[in-house]
Design a protein around this motif. Sequence first.
Motif, PDB file in Angstrom:
ATOM      1  N   ASP A 100       0.456 -16.021   0.976  1.00 30.36           N
ATOM      2  CA  ASP A 100       1.561 -16.354   1.612  1.00 30.36           C
ATOM      3  C   ASP A 100       2.759 -16.286   0.844  1.00 30.36           C
ATOM      4  OD1 ASP A 100      -0.219 -17.306   3.479  1.00 30.36           O
ATOM      5  OD2 ASP A 100      -0.285 -19.371   3.127  1.00 30.36           O
ATOM      6  N   VAL A 101       2.814 -16.555  -0.356  1.00 29.41           N
ATOM      7  CA  VAL A 101       4.096 -16.413  -1.155  1.00 29.41           C
ATOM      8  C   VAL A 101       4.474 -14.998  -1.458  1.00 29.41           C
ATOM      9  CG1 VAL A 101       4.603 -16.625  -3.526  1.00 29.41           C
ATOM     10  CG2 VAL A 101       3.605 -18.519  -2.714  1.00 29.41           C
ATOM     11  N   LEU A 102       3.514 -14.076  -1.502  1.00 31.27           N
ATOM     12  CA  LEU A 102       3.732 -12.614  -1.496  1.00 31.27           C
ATOM     13  C   LEU A 102       4.396 -11.926  -0.345  1.00 31.27           C
ATOM     14  CD1 LEU A 102       3.818 -10.749  -4.029  1.00 31.27           C
ATOM     15  CD2 LEU A 102       1.378 -10.027  -3.392  1.00 31.27           C
ATOM     16  N   ASP A 103       3.608 -12.381   0.840  1.00 30.12           N
ATOM     17  CA  ASP A 103       3.713 -12.137   2.288  1.00 30.12           C
ATOM     18  C   ASP A 103       5.263 -12.224   2.598  1.00 30.12           C
ATOM     19  OD1 ASP A 103       3.069 -10.304   4.395  1.00 30.12           O
ATOM     20  OD2 ASP A 103       2.830 -12.298   5.356  1.00 30.12           O
ATOM     21  N   ALA A 104       5.406 -13.526   2.241  1.00 30.36           N
ATOM     22  CA  ALA A 104       6.766 -14.126   2.549  1.00 30.36           C
ATOM     23  C   ALA A 104       7.895 -13.288   2.037  1.00 30.36           C
ATOM     24  CB  ALA A 104       7.062 -15.499   2.154  1.00 30.36           C
ATOM     25  N   GLN A 105       7.954 -12.488   0.917  1.00 31.38           N
ATOM     26  CA  GLN A 105       8.917 -11.528   0.281  1.00 31.38           C
ATOM     27  C   GLN A 105       9.190 -10.215   1.053  1.00 31.38           C
ATOM     28  OE1 GLN A 105       8.963 -12.093  -3.908  1.00 31.38           O
ATOM     29  NE2 GLN A 105       7.033 -13.362  -3.376  1.00 31.38           N
ATOM     30  N   LEU A 106       8.064 -10.161   1.714  1.00 31.41           N
ATOM     31  CA  LEU A 106       8.100  -8.565   2.364  1.00 31.41           C
ATOM     32  C   LEU A 106       8.632  -8.422   3.716  1.00 31.41           C
ATOM     33  CD1 LEU A 106       4.448  -7.815   1.247  1.00 31.41           C
ATOM     34  CD2 LEU A 106       6.481  -7.178   0.209  1.00 31.41           C
ATOM     35  N   PRO A 107       9.175  -7.283   3.962  1.00 32.50           N
ATOM     36  CA  PRO A 107       9.679  -7.186   5.593  1.00 32.50           C
ATOM     37  C   PRO A 107       8.613  -7.045   6.523  1.00 32.50           C
ATOM     38  CG  PRO A 107       9.854  -5.024   4.142  1.00 32.50           C
ATOM     39  CD  PRO A 107       9.388  -6.330   3.137  1.00 32.50           C
ATOM     40  N   ARG A 108       8.992  -7.778   7.702  1.00 32.17           N
ATOM     41  CA  ARG A 108       7.753  -7.676   8.803  1.00 32.17           C
ATOM     42  C   ARG A 108       7.830  -6.467   9.628  1.00 32.17           C
ATOM     43  NH1 ARG A 108       5.560 -11.072   6.709  1.00 32.17           N
ATOM     44  NH2 ARG A 108       6.365 -12.924   6.180  1.00 32.17           N
ATOM     45  N   HIS A 109       6.659  -6.172  10.043  1.00 27.55           N
ATOM     46  CA  HIS A 109       6.439  -5.062  11.075  1.00 27.55           C
ATOM     47  C   HIS A 109       5.257  -5.322  11.556  1.00 27.55           C
ATOM     48  CE1 HIS A 109       3.422  -3.039   8.526  1.00 27.55           C
ATOM     49  NE2 HIS A 109       4.144  -3.613   7.488  1.00 27.55           N
ATOM     50  N   ASN A 110       5.028  -4.373  12.700  1.00 31.10           N
ATOM     51  CA  ASN A 110       3.807  -4.607  13.472  1.00 31.10           C
ATOM     52  C   ASN A 110       3.055  -3.181  13.616  1.00 31.10           C
ATOM     53  OD1 ASN A 110       5.401  -3.428  15.267  1.00 31.10           O
ATOM     54  ND2 ASN A 110       5.043  -4.811  16.880  1.00 31.10           N
ATOM     55  N   ARG A 111       3.134  -2.551  12.287  1.00 31.35           N
ATOM     56  CA  ARG A 111       2.514  -1.085  12.322  1.00 31.35           C
ATOM     57  C   ARG A 111       1.626  -1.114  11.257  1.00 31.35           C
ATOM     58  NH1 ARG A 111       7.458   2.847  12.049  1.00 31.35           N
ATOM     59  NH2 ARG A 111       5.889   4.322  12.666  1.00 31.35           N
ATOM     60  N   PHE A 112       0.707   0.014  11.469  1.00 34.54           N
ATOM     61  CA  PHE A 112      -0.375   0.226  10.563  1.00 34.54           C
ATOM     62  C   PHE A 112       0.502   1.055   9.507  1.00 34.54           C
ATOM     63  CE2 PHE A 112      -3.046  -0.104  14.066  1.00 34.54           C
ATOM     64  CZ  PHE A 112      -4.093  -0.986  13.888  1.00 34.54           C
ATOM     65  N   VAL A 113      -0.004   0.533   7.998  1.00 38.00           N
ATOM     66  CA  VAL A 113       0.589   1.121   7.053  1.00 38.00           C
ATOM     67  C   VAL A 113      -0.466   2.077   6.199  1.00 38.00           C
ATOM     68  CG1 VAL A 113       1.442   0.656   4.474  1.00 38.00           C
ATOM     69  CG2 VAL A 113       1.836  -0.834   6.322  1.00 38.00           C
ATOM     70  N   LEU A 114      -0.128   3.478   6.104  1.00 40.66           N
ATOM     71  CA  LEU A 114      -0.849   4.405   5.234  1.00 40.66           C
ATOM     72  C   LEU A 114      -1.003   3.684   3.907  1.00 40.66           C
ATOM     73  CD1 LEU A 114       0.377   7.815   6.628  1.00 40.66           C
ATOM     74  CD2 LEU A 114      -1.582   6.201   7.456  1.00 40.66           C
ATOM     75  N   PRO A 115      -1.995   4.360   3.135  1.00 39.15           N
ATOM     76  CA  PRO A 115      -2.489   3.774   1.826  1.00 39.15           C
ATOM     77  C   PRO A 115      -1.768   4.483   0.829  1.00 39.15           C
ATOM     78  CG  PRO A 115      -4.293   4.977   2.632  1.00 39.15           C
ATOM     79  CD  PRO A 115      -3.270   4.715   3.763  1.00 39.15           C
ATOM     80  N   ALA A 116      -0.285   4.699   0.808  1.00 38.83           N
ATOM     81  CA  ALA A 116       0.339   5.710   0.214  1.00 38.83           C
ATOM     82  C   ALA A 116       1.726   5.077  -0.623  1.00 38.83           C
ATOM     83  CB  ALA A 116       0.825   6.764   1.243  1.00 38.83           C
ATOM     84  N   GLY A 117       2.558   5.601  -1.135  1.00 38.88           N
ATOM     85  CA  GLY A 117       3.671   5.174  -1.624  1.00 38.88           C
ATOM     86  C   GLY A 117       3.565   5.323  -3.227  1.00 38.88           C
ATOM     87  N   HIS A 118       3.770   4.187  -3.894  1.00 41.91           N
ATOM     88  CA  HIS A 118       3.673   4.017  -5.144  1.00 41.91           C
ATOM     89  C   HIS A 118       2.314   4.279  -5.714  1.00 41.91           C
ATOM     90  CE1 HIS A 118       3.536   2.327  -9.295  1.00 41.91           C
ATOM     91  NE2 HIS A 118       4.953   2.494  -9.418  1.00 41.91           N
TER      92      HIS A 118
END
Length: 185
Positions: A100-118
């Motif tokens: 809950d603490v971590l998620d509250a800091q993240l932008p909201r969206h309703n899409r599937f996220v690919l396992p990528a990025g950093h």
Amino acid sequence: MKSNVYTRTGDLGTTSLVGGKRVAKNNARLEAYGTIDEANSWLGLLDASDALPEASHATLRRAMNHLFDIGAALATEPESKWQPSPFPESAVAALEADIDVLDAQLPRHNRFVLPAGHPDAARANIARTVVRRAERRAIDLNASEAPVDPIILRYINRLSDYLFVLSRAINFFNGKEEIFWEKSC
């Protein structure tokens, strides 16, 4: 002098459970706690990263300890004289609070996220999928051979949720754009 690392007792494909019973190394119980062990190694790799939000290190270390507890529980047959302590329900609640603490800091969206990025976001997603496999193995064990504490099953499920949120947080806090699934057919 012989090392105490190897015993040679498993050279023919069997190993001992906590109570002493010998089983095949591909037994459902070993598949379950072996996958927990694999997941724990991925958490250790994540914990070694400098790219994580600072509070995540404490969460991962708590989780690694809990995974050792879970491994011990899964490695103990019901008829063993020694039984592990009951898995604490408070561990599930603490993990939910961390999510809950971590998620509250993240932008909201309703899409599937690919396992990528950093790269460490990708590693968190690998850890998440290994934890999901551990959950399936524990469910298999529960269905086929021995009951698994439902609190353990809940904890494993919640840990995969935490790792998903952590992967998003790693990308966010390191300025990496989340990459969303784009349906190709």
